[in-house]
Design a protein around this motif. Structure first.
Motif: not given
Length: 108
Positions: A64-68, A28-29, A36-38, A85-88
């Motif tokens: 983080l993967l769970k949150k995504c 996560l950046a 966003r994911l980097e 899949r789940i937007p930040f």
């Protein structure tokens, strides 16, 4: 949980032609509007999920993967994009902290 588009797979294969395949970390950046994911080449650490997808190994913090809720990797204009899949959540302007990404200090 991680999907790779055909274009992203081709770009990754091309990238690793000149070097040995290594695990690819998704992290996560912070961004001006939202996080966003980097990507970075990195070895898995404690607390990571390690996922093999189409001959590539990805590592990402399990929380983080769970949150995504899963991640789709694609390429647009020669740039890799990892979309959760789940937007930040979007950041509100001047949230009271100084993130250092917009060039102004919002710190109160």
């Amino acid at each position: 949980m991680i999907e790779i588009s055909l274009n992203a797979r081709k770009e990754l294969e091309t990238f690793f032609l000149s070097q040995e395949k290594q695990p690819i970390r998704l992290y996560l950046a912070p961004g001006e509007q939202s996080s966003r994911l980097e990507f970075i080449l990195d070895s898995p650490t404690e607390g990571d999920e390690v996922i093999a997808v189409q001959d590539f190994v990805f590592c990402i913090n399990a929380e983080l993967l769970k949150k995504c809720g899963g991640i789709h990797i694609d390429v647009t204009d020669d740039t890799f994009i990892a979309a959760p899949r789940i937007p930040f959540p979007k950041r509100s302007a001047c949230s009271g902290t100084s993130c250092g990404t917009c060039g102004s200090s919002c710190k109160k």
